[in-house]
Structure formats: C-alpha cells, structure tokens
Design a protein around this motif. Structure first.
Motif, PDB file in Angstrom:
ATOM      1  N   SER A 137       2.482 -39.142  18.823  1.00 19.14           N
ATOM      2  CA  SER A 137       2.281 -38.979  20.269  1.00 19.14           C
ATOM      3  C   SER A 137       3.069 -39.988  21.095  1.00 19.14           C
ATOM      4  O   SER A 137       2.881 -40.061  22.313  1.00 19.14           O
ATOM      5  CB  SER A 137       0.792 -39.111  20.588  1.00 19.14           C
ATOM      6  N   GLU A 138       3.928 -40.781  20.432  1.00 20.88           N
ATOM      7  CA  GLU A 138       4.745 -41.796  21.115  1.00 20.88           C
ATOM      8  C   GLU A 138       3.869 -42.760  21.915  1.00 20.88           C
ATOM      9  O   GLU A 138       4.177 -43.116  23.060  1.00 20.88           O
ATOM     10  CB  GLU A 138       5.784 -41.137  22.022  1.00 20.88           C
ATOM     11  N   ALA A 139       2.758 -43.177  21.286  1.00 15.51           N
ATOM     12  CA  ALA A 139       1.816 -44.068  21.964  1.00 15.51           C
ATOM     13  C   ALA A 139       2.120 -45.547  21.723  1.00 15.51           C
ATOM     14  O   ALA A 139       1.450 -46.405  22.292  1.00 15.51           O
ATOM     15  CB  ALA A 139       0.393 -43.755  21.502  1.00 15.51           C
ATOM     16  N   LEU A 140       3.097 -45.869  20.876  1.00 13.44           N
ATOM     17  CA  LEU A 140       3.469 -47.272  20.693  1.00 13.44           C
ATOM     18  C   LEU A 140       4.210 -47.779  21.932  1.00 13.44           C
ATOM     19  O   LEU A 140       5.036 -47.069  22.504  1.00 13.44           O
ATOM     20  CB  LEU A 140       4.352 -47.437  19.465  1.00 13.44           C
ATOM     21  N   ASN A 141       3.921 -49.011  22.323  1.00 12.29           N
ATOM     22  CA  ASN A 141       4.606 -49.637  23.456  1.00 12.29           C
ATOM     23  C   ASN A 141       5.581 -50.693  22.958  1.00 12.29           C
ATOM     24  O   ASN A 141       5.520 -51.116  21.795  1.00 12.29           O
ATOM     25  CB  ASN A 141       3.583 -50.281  24.402  1.00 12.29           C
ATOM     26  N   VAL A 142       6.465 -51.123  23.831  1.00 19.97           N
ATOM     27  CA  VAL A 142       7.424 -52.174  23.507  1.00 19.97           C
ATOM     28  C   VAL A 142       7.335 -53.262  24.569  1.00 19.97           C
ATOM     29  O   VAL A 142       7.429 -52.982  25.772  1.00 19.97           O
ATOM     30  CB  VAL A 142       8.863 -51.627  23.426  1.00 19.97           C
ATOM     31  N   ALA A 143       7.116 -54.502  24.110  1.00 21.02           N
ATOM     32  CA  ALA A 143       7.143 -55.668  24.993  1.00 21.02           C
ATOM     33  C   ALA A 143       8.411 -56.464  24.694  1.00 21.02           C
ATOM     34  O   ALA A 143       8.986 -56.343  23.610  1.00 21.02           O
ATOM     35  CB  ALA A 143       5.908 -56.526  24.789  1.00 21.02           C
ATOM     36  N   TYR A 144       8.832 -57.270  25.654  1.00 25.35           N
ATOM     37  CA  TYR A 144      10.097 -57.998  25.523  1.00 25.35           C
ATOM     38  C   TYR A 144       9.848 -59.484  25.760  1.00 25.35           C
ATOM     39  O   TYR A 144       9.310 -59.882  26.799  1.00 25.35           O
ATOM     40  CB  TYR A 144      11.127 -57.478  26.520  1.00 25.35           C
ATOM     41  N   GLN A 145      10.218 -60.306  24.774  1.00 19.18           N
ATOM     42  CA  GLN A 145      10.064 -61.757  24.902  1.00 19.18           C
ATOM     43  C   GLN A 145      11.412 -62.368  25.282  1.00 19.18           C
ATOM     44  O   GLN A 145      12.430 -62.102  24.630  1.00 19.18           O
ATOM     45  CB  GLN A 145       9.564 -62.381  23.610  1.00 19.18           C
ATOM     46  N   PRO A 146      11.430 -63.194  26.343  1.00 21.39           N
ATOM     47  CA  PRO A 146      12.712 -63.746  26.824  1.00 21.39           C
ATOM     48  C   PRO A 146      13.373 -64.660  25.794  1.00 21.39           C
ATOM     49  O   PRO A 146      12.720 -65.334  25.005  1.00 21.39           O
ATOM     50  CB  PRO A 146      12.307 -64.528  28.072  1.00 21.39           C
ATOM     51  N   LEU A 147      14.693 -64.675  25.854  1.00 20.67           N
ATOM     52  CA  LEU A 147      15.545 -65.577  25.086  1.00 20.67           C
ATOM     53  C   LEU A 147      16.363 -66.358  26.104  1.00 20.67           C
ATOM     54  O   LEU A 147      17.043 -65.754  26.948  1.00 20.67           O
ATOM     55  CB  LEU A 147      16.459 -64.782  24.153  1.00 20.67           C
ATOM     56  N   THR A 148      16.298 -67.722  26.069  1.00 17.38           N
ATOM     57  CA  THR A 148      16.951 -68.531  27.098  1.00 17.38           C
ATOM     58  C   THR A 148      17.980 -69.466  26.483  1.00 17.38           C
ATOM     59  O   THR A 148      17.988 -69.706  25.274  1.00 17.38           O
ATOM     60  CB  THR A 148      15.908 -69.371  27.867  1.00 17.38           C
ATOM     61  N   ASP A 149      18.833 -70.009  27.380  1.00 20.38           N
ATOM     62  CA  ASP A 149      19.773 -71.035  26.947  1.00 20.38           C
ATOM     63  C   ASP A 149      19.174 -72.411  27.238  1.00 20.38           C
ATOM     64  O   ASP A 149      17.993 -72.530  27.583  1.00 20.38           O
ATOM     65  CB  ASP A 149      21.131 -70.839  27.638  1.00 20.38           C
ATOM     66  N   VAL A 150      19.984 -73.461  27.089  1.00 14.59           N
ATOM     67  CA  VAL A 150      19.461 -74.828  27.263  1.00 14.59           C
ATOM     68  C   VAL A 150      19.031 -75.110  28.696  1.00 14.59           C
ATOM     69  O   VAL A 150      18.230 -76.011  28.951  1.00 14.59           O
ATOM     70  CB  VAL A 150      20.519 -75.859  26.813  1.00 14.59           C
ATOM     71  N   ARG A 151      19.563 -74.333  29.663  1.00 22.65           N
ATOM     72  CA  ARG A 151      19.191 -74.536  31.069  1.00 22.65           C
ATOM     73  C   ARG A 151      17.947 -73.741  31.457  1.00 22.65           C
ATOM     74  O   ARG A 151      17.488 -73.822  32.587  1.00 22.65           O
ATOM     75  CB  ARG A 151      20.352 -74.124  31.967  1.00 22.65           C
ATOM     76  N   GLY A 152      17.439 -72.962  30.519  1.00 14.67           N
ATOM     77  CA  GLY A 152      16.261 -72.156  30.804  1.00 14.67           C
ATOM     78  C   GLY A 152      16.581 -70.798  31.370  1.00 14.67           C
ATOM     79  O   GLY A 152      15.668 -70.030  31.694  1.00 14.67           O
ATOM     80  N   ALA A 153      17.867 -70.463  31.487  1.00 13.44           N
ATOM     81  CA  ALA A 153      18.261 -69.162  32.030  1.00 13.44           C
ATOM     82  C   ALA A 153      18.081 -68.088  30.965  1.00 13.44           C
ATOM     83  O   ALA A 153      18.418 -68.288  29.800  1.00 13.44           O
ATOM     84  CB  ALA A 153      19.708 -69.200  32.504  1.00 13.44           C
ATOM     85  N   MET A 154      17.534 -66.935  31.383  1.00 11.72           N
ATOM     86  CA  MET A 154      17.322 -65.836  30.442  1.00 11.72           C
ATOM     87  C   MET A 154      18.660 -65.199  30.092  1.00 11.72           C
ATOM     88  O   MET A 154      19.394 -64.732  30.951  1.00 11.72           O
ATOM     89  CB  MET A 154      16.380 -64.782  31.038  1.00 11.72           C
ATOM     90  N   ALA A 159      13.053 -57.962  35.140  1.00 14.06           N
ATOM     91  CA  ALA A 159      13.917 -58.185  36.308  1.00 14.06           C
ATOM     92  C   ALA A 159      13.344 -59.275  37.202  1.00 14.06           C
ATOM     93  O   ALA A 159      14.072 -60.142  37.708  1.00 14.06           O
ATOM     94  CB  ALA A 159      14.091 -56.883  37.082  1.00 14.06           C
ATOM     95  N   GLY A 160      12.018 -59.258  37.418  1.00 14.25           N
ATOM     96  CA  GLY A 160      11.403 -60.269  38.265  1.00 14.25           C
ATOM     97  C   GLY A 160      11.535 -61.667  37.685  1.00 14.25           C
ATOM     98  O   GLY A 160      11.786 -62.636  38.406  1.00 14.25           O
ATOM     99  N   VAL A 161      11.385 -61.787  36.384  1.00  8.42           N
ATOM    100  CA  VAL A 161      11.522 -63.100  35.742  1.00  8.42           C
ATOM    101  C   VAL A 161      12.947 -63.618  35.881  1.00  8.42           C
ATOM    102  O   VAL A 161      13.174 -64.803  36.123  1.00  8.42           O
ATOM    103  CB  VAL A 161      11.109 -63.002  34.263  1.00  8.42           C
ATOM    104  N   ARG A 162      13.930 -62.733  35.753  1.00  7.92           N
ATOM    105  CA  ARG A 162      15.335 -63.154  35.891  1.00  7.92           C
ATOM    106  C   ARG A 162      15.608 -63.662  37.303  1.00  7.92           C
ATOM    107  O   ARG A 162      16.284 -64.676  37.503  1.00  7.92           O
ATOM    108  CB  ARG A 162      16.271 -61.995  35.575  1.00  7.92           C
ATOM    109  N   GLU A 163      15.078 -62.948  38.297  1.00  6.22           N
ATOM    110  CA  GLU A 163      15.290 -63.377  39.683  1.00  6.22           C
ATOM    111  C   GLU A 163      14.626 -64.718  39.954  1.00  6.22           C
ATOM    112  O   GLU A 163      15.191 -65.589  40.624  1.00  6.22           O
ATOM    113  CB  GLU A 163      14.743 -62.308  40.639  1.00  6.22           C
ATOM    114  N   ALA A 164      13.401 -64.910  39.427  1.00  3.51           N
ATOM    115  CA  ALA A 164      12.704 -66.185  39.624  1.00  3.51           C
ATOM    116  C   ALA A 164      13.476 -67.329  38.991  1.00  3.51           C
ATOM    117  O   ALA A 164      13.562 -68.433  39.533  1.00  3.51           O
ATOM    118  CB  ALA A 164      11.290 -66.098  39.038  1.00  3.51           C
ATOM    119  N   ALA A 165      14.074 -67.069  37.826  1.00  2.00           N
ATOM    120  CA  ALA A 165      14.863 -68.101  37.160  1.00  2.00           C
ATOM    121  C   ALA A 165      16.087 -68.463  37.989  1.00  2.00           C
ATOM    122  O   ALA A 165      16.496 -69.628  38.051  1.00  2.00           O
ATOM    123  CB  ALA A 165      15.275 -67.615  35.782  1.00  2.00           C
ATOM    124  N   LYS A 166      16.694 -67.476  38.642  1.00  2.00           N
ATOM    125  CA  LYS A 166      17.877 -67.753  39.470  1.00  2.00           C
ATOM    126  C   LYS A 166      17.510 -68.621  40.674  1.00  2.00           C
ATOM    127  O   LYS A 166      18.256 -69.512  41.074  1.00  2.00           O
ATOM    128  CB  LYS A 166      18.487 -66.439  39.943  1.00  2.00           C
TER     129      LYS A 166
END
Length: 721
Positions: free
Chosen positions: A484-501, A712-719
C-alpha cells in the motif's frame, strides 16, 4: 524307467541350456569388463585433465590482485621502482605465495626485475627462461593488440607447463593492467612471468583428489605416449618431449572378472546336474529378492545421502518414544539442528561440496549421540535428534556437545569451509503434549537460537510463542505496508564544518496503524531475514528520487543492502526508477556496508562499476566495524568513508576511539576520499572531529531526521545564521 529317462532328459536339457547361457554370459561379461576398464580410464583422464585446467585457473586467479593494480602500472611502467618491485612483487609472490620463478618484463619485453627461489636476482637470469616463455609472451602480446578483447577480460593470463632444464614448471605470463585510473606510458603494458614447479604439488593434490594410484610425472619422447595407461599430457618442451602425469588406472572390469570367474566355474559344474542347478538358482533368486526387499525398505526409511533416518522414520520413532512416556515416566527431548550459513558453502564451492559437508555433519552426530538416540536428516541442512529417557540437564549437555562438535573448519575436497550450527531444544515429561507440538516447540527454539546470533542452543520457553506470533504479525503488516506504499521517508541533514547543510540521508520510517512508530532497528532486520529488504530499499529510493527534484545542490544518500547489491537485476531496477521519476544519478550517494564488499564476487564488482558509470557515487558505511581491507578500497570505486557512530560516541575522551577516527581520516585523505562522521551529538565530538580533519558531519547535534517538506526551511534558516 521311462519316467526316469524323461526326467533325466529334462534335467539334461535344462543343464545344457543353463551351460549355454552361462557361456554366453561369460563372453558378454568379458567384453563388458574390457569396456568398463576403458571407460574408467577415460573417465579418470577426463577428471585429471579438468583438474589440470582448474589448477591453472587457480594459479591465475591468485595472481589477479598483483596484475590488476594501478600502483603496479605506476611503479613498474610509468617510473620503474626496483625497491617497490622487490617488496610487492618478489616478497609477496616469491615469499608469501611460494612462487619459485618471478620476473617482470617491461613494455619492450626486456626483463627489469627477477626473483628466483626466494631471492632477488639480476634480470639477466631471465635468459634461461626466455625461450620456454617466448610463446606465452607472444600470445599475451597478440591479445593486447585487440583492445575489444582486452576490455572483455577482467584479467589476461596464459599458462603452460614448460621444461626448465629437466624440471617441469607451470609458467604463467600475465598482462599487468590498471584497475582504476592509472595508464601505461605506451601502447604496451609490462608483463609478469611466474613459475611454480609442478611435480610434487600435482602428484600430491591429484592423488588425494582423484584417488590415483602410483601417480608420477615423466618427461618422455612423443613416440613414448601410451594409450593403454592412465596419463594426462601437462606440457610440451621445445625439443618435442612431453611432460606427462601417469598413474595406474583402476580396472573395475578386470576386478569384477576375477571375482566372477569362480562363480562361472561353479555354475558350469552345477549345470551338469539340472535339478541341483534349479534348486541353487531358485534359492539364490529368493535370497536376492529378500535382500532387494530389505534394501528397498531401508531406502524408504533412511536418507540416501547420509544414511540417517529420514522424516518418515523420525516421525515413527518420535511417536513410539512419546508413547513410552505413558508407561514409563521420565523426560523426552527433541533437538532441531540447523547449519549456519550453509547456503554460502553451496554458493562458494558447489553442491558437491555441500553434500560432503552434510555427510561430515552426519558422521559427527553419530559420534556425539547415544545408540538409543535417533538422528534424522529432515532435509537440506536441517537435522533432528530424539533423546529418550533424558533430563533437561542431559538435553542441555547433548545440545552443547552438538554445538561444539559442529564448530570449526572442515576439510572438503575442494577447500576448507567454516562450520557452525544452531540448536533448538524442547523437553517434555508427560504424554499429554502431542509429539507434533514437541517438534514445533524445538523448531521455535531453533529460530530463537539463530535470531540470538547463531552458534548456540536455546531451550523452548512459552513466551517464545508470543514473540514468534508478534514477529509473524509484523512481517505480515510490513508486506501490507509495502503493497500500500505506507512506508515513509525521513531525511537527516549532512553538514560541513561551518554547519551548512550539504546533503541529506534518506531513512525508512514505518508508522503502524495500531502499534504506532516501529523503530528501524526492528523492521529493517526483519525485512532482511524475511526477504523484503529489496522492496524496502526500492521504495525508499523511489521516494528519494521524487524528493530530490525539490532541492538544488543537495547530495542525497540512500542505503543499499548487501542482498540488493548481490541481486542480478538490481542495477536495472535503479535505472528504471531514475527513468520513471526523472531524477539524476549524480545527485545520489549510495551507502554500502563492508558486508557487501566481503563477498568480493564478480557480480558485486560489476554492479558497483555500472553504478559508477551511471553517475552514482559510493560511500562505505560503518567503516572500521567490519573487515574491509585496503585491497577492497583499491578494487572498488569508493568515494567516501563513513566513520561509525561507535567510535564517535566516546570522543573526545577515549584515546582509542580518537586513534581509530584519526586513522580513518588519514586513510581517506591518502586515497583521495571524503569522510563523514555519524552520530555526532555533542559539541565536544564535533570539535574533536574537525581537529582530526573530518569534512562532513551527521547527527542529532546538527539535525534530526525530518520530513522532506522541512528540508527547505532548515536550509533557509542555516543561510540566515
């Protein structure tokens, strides 16, 4: 008197007919025995011929890591390094692998390095071997002129037994090729010439493997080749002489004839007395019939491979032992035994080796058990033991003896295999519980033993039923969730030394309609054990492909299991998903485990090569916790190493973890690879990893797994920060 005469005539006629039939049978037997001897000799020669070819392939396969190597091209062709050649070619092949002859020829065929009998020698010593190896060198150079054929071959070798003086030597000439990026200076590559004396090794190996009698090697003239003896031509010298492996062939026909001759003589003598002949023949026929009936009955109740009881006899014995509990109080034990990773033996060595292993297990079980115990082969690699008149401690003692007795290495005709087993034990003290339930309980306990790590025994406990029902229910619900395609996918950020995603890792998530969130630590191993991991991986990759279209400049990591990578159609499925979603392969970093590389099969290697050609990048996940070696990193096109969280969690205070993390970062830098640290949860861990030179980070300190909409929101907050 007339009646007596008639009886005598009848008996005489019978005797004459019997004598004639015996005579005809004797002639037919003589012809048949000769044909049997010829067929046996031809069969032995075919076996030895195939074995010689296989021996050549084994030698060539052992040379692959030394001739498919970028560093070898650099050190032997681009800029010759004699010290490197001595250490990595001479010491490795001449010392560790035992090659007596080792030479390296440059692109022009000139010897530049020599190693004989464990010592470096002047390259000019190759002059003694130039003539015998000339044809092999020409053959390699001819193949080298055909780029299409070279591209089709993983390794280019040619081998032949040559006479060096009066000693037969297996000479192999191999083309040294790059495995990744190195290039030769010109159109030709250097060659590796190796030699192994064949006399002692071949005689010992082939005598043991094929049971050859009086095997020896001879060097003979062409006219000395015999057709009536067991022999196999191994090589041909420049002067026309042949190197021949000879042995005394088995003569089953002749042996049969010798054993049958007294019987024929007795039969001819008995033919003179018809009545006695009839009596004798009738009696023998009756005996044979009885023996055939007994043999048929035995086959009906015993396993043909091991001679142990089969399932039919096992069930009968279990019913009988169970019935005895009603008359004589006590305990009845049943042990279910399953060999661990038996499929790997079949896959690696073939079904013949698997049959040898099964027979060896049966032999050991017979030595372990009592005469009153019943040992059964239920099928495949599954065995069972009925232990009547026992106690729980007695059953535990037997189970431990089985685990110990079926552990360790086993010598097979084609190699050594690692043996271990898991055992489930069920014991009852009364006859109220049916024998079928007793066997089921032992099987449930066996399942728990394998789940607990294999190589152990486990007693059945009532709560195991509840755990098994829960597992079966989760397996059923997971199948339904995939459908039934009921599995979801979550995404964990990967950052550099400056904390940027700079990227995200796609992680499977499952929300059960009744149980709520199911941990990946539960349903991922469940999917692997029940064969659903391929479907889970495909579902996560498809969802990640669609989500990747929403982001620009983010690397998307997706986990790939060893089971997926070994599947023949895995790469084609990846290509089809990219075409379906419109996603780009170069956006994705596929994370594979060291377990997948341990297979090191041509199928896994080719799958990784195809993925690289499609544009995917590859990361080695949980590095440092398994058995990956430098040869694997050199052989496979890895782009990144991920430092396992077990080393990160104890930073910065644990000096051992600091040393391991530092070594991984240094290794990655030396190989031109990136490094990602997993499980970064504190600022102290982050700072320590930055100081070590780690370039990428992942963990709760930097971001928890989140839905695709939140990225997208996390990327903007990091910027903004």
């Amino acid at each position: 008197m007339d009646r007596r005469n008639i009886e005598l005539k009848i008996f005489g006629l019978i005797a004459s007919m019997a004598a004639g039939m015996i005579l005809l049978a004797g002639v037919a037997l003589t012809v048949a025995t000769r044909h049997a001897d010829v067929r046996e000799r031809q069969y032995e020669q075919t076996l030895v011929g195939n074995g010689l070819r296989q021996r050549g392939k084994e030698v060539q396969t052992a040379l692959n890591p030394y001739v498919i190597w970028d560093e070898a091209i650099i050190k032997l062709d681009n800029q010759y390094d004699p010290a490197w050649a001595s250490q990595n070619i001479g010491a490795s092949l001449g010392g560790a692998l035992g090659y007596k002859v080792v030479f390296v020829l440059d692109a022009d065929g000139k010897p530049i390095y020599g190693h004989l009998n464990g010592k470096d020698v002047a390259p000019e010593a190759y002059a003694r071997y130039a003539a015998p190896t000339g044809r092999l060198v020409d053959a390699i150079r001819k193949i080298e002129t055909n780029p299409k054929k070279v591209a089709e071959l993983r390794a280019v070798h040619t081998s032949r037994v040559e006479l060096i003086g009066d000693e037969p030597v297996l000479i192999t000439v191999s083309l040294i090729r790059p495995d990744l990026k190195a290039k030769t200076r010109g159109a030709r590559a250097p060659l590796l010439v190796t030699g192994v004396p064949v006399a002692n090794s071949v005689i010992k190996t082939f005598s043991e493997r094929f049971l050859l009698h009086d095997a020896h090697i001879e060097v003979v003239k062409p006219d000395a080749i015999r057709t009536d003896a067991g022999q196999a031509v191994m090589g041909k010298a420049a002067d026309g002489r042949r190197v021949v492996l000879r042995w005394t062939p088995r003569r089953p026909g002749e042996e049969l004839m010798k054993s049958a001759s007294p019987m024929l003589a007795l039969a001819v003598l008995a033919a003179a007395v018809g009545s006695f002949l009839l009596f004798r023949v009738t009696r023998r026929a009756a005996k044979k019939l009885l023996l055939s009936e007994a043999e048929a009955k035995h086959l009906a109740l015993h396993d043909p491979l091991t001679g142990l009881a089969n399932r039919t006899l096992f069930t009968d014995r279990l019913i009988h032992a169970h019935a005895l509990l009603r008359r004589k109080p006590g305990h009845l034990g049943v042990l279910c035994i399953d060999l661990d990773r038996f499929k790997e033996v079949n896959d690696s060595y073939g079904h013949d080796a698997g049959d040898q292993l099964i027979r060896e297990v049966a032999r050991r079980l017979v030595g372990i058990c009592r005469e009153t115990d019943t040992i059964c082969r239920l099928g495949g690699d599954e065995f069972a033991i009925i232990q009547p008149d026992t106690t729980p401690s007695g059953a535990a003692t037997l189970a431990q003896r089985v685990v110990d007795g079926l552990s360790g290495e086993v010598d097979l005709s084609i190699g050594r295999a690692e043996l271990s087993c898991s055992v489930g034990v069920a014991v009852v003290s009364d006859a109220e519980q049916g024998q079928a339930e007793l066997l089921r309980q032992a099987d449930v306990a066996l399942y728990r033993a394998k789940e607990a790590g294999r190589g152990r025994f486990t007693f059945f406990e009532p709560e195991m039923d509840a755990a098994l029902r829960l597992r079966k229910g989760l397996e059923r619900d997971l199948r339904a969730a995939l459908e039934s395609e009921a599995l979801n996918v979550a995404y964990q950020p990967l950052t550099d030394v400056r904390g940027a995603m700079i990227g995200v890792e796609a992680l499977a998530r499952w929300t059960h309609p009744e149980r709520g969130e199911i941990s990946p630590a539960i349903f991922i191993p469940l999917a692997e054990s029940c064969g659903l991991i391929g479907l889970v991986g495909a579902a996560v990759f498809r969802r990640a492909c669609y989500d990747s279209l929403r982001w620009s400049g983010l690397e998307v990591s997706v986990n790939v299991s060893a089971i997926q990578l070994s599947s023949p159609g895995f790469v084609d499925e990846m290509v089809a998903t990219l075409a379906e979603t419109g996603a780009r392969a170069d956006v994705f970093m596929l994370e594979i485990t060291e377990t997948a590389l341990l297979k090191d099969s041509d199928g896994v290697h080719e799958a990784l090569r195809r993925l690289k050609r499609l544009g995917f990048r590859l990361a080695l996940d949980d590095f440092g916790t398994g058995y990956a070696s430098l040869s694997y990193l050199r052989r496979h096109p890895i782009d990144k190493l991920k430092i396992d969280r077990s080393f990160v969690s104890s930073l910065p205070g644990n000096t051992e973890s600091m040393a391991v993390a530092s070594a991984i970062v240094s290794l990655a830098k030396s190989l031109g690879l990136k490094t990602t640290a997993e499980g970064v949860e504190t600022r102290g861990q982050f700072d320590a990893l930055v100081k070590l030179g780690c370039s990428e980070f992942q963990g709760f300190l930097l971001g928890r797994p989140m839905p695709a909409d939140a990225i997208a929101g996390v990327r903007e907050a990091a910027k903004v920060r």
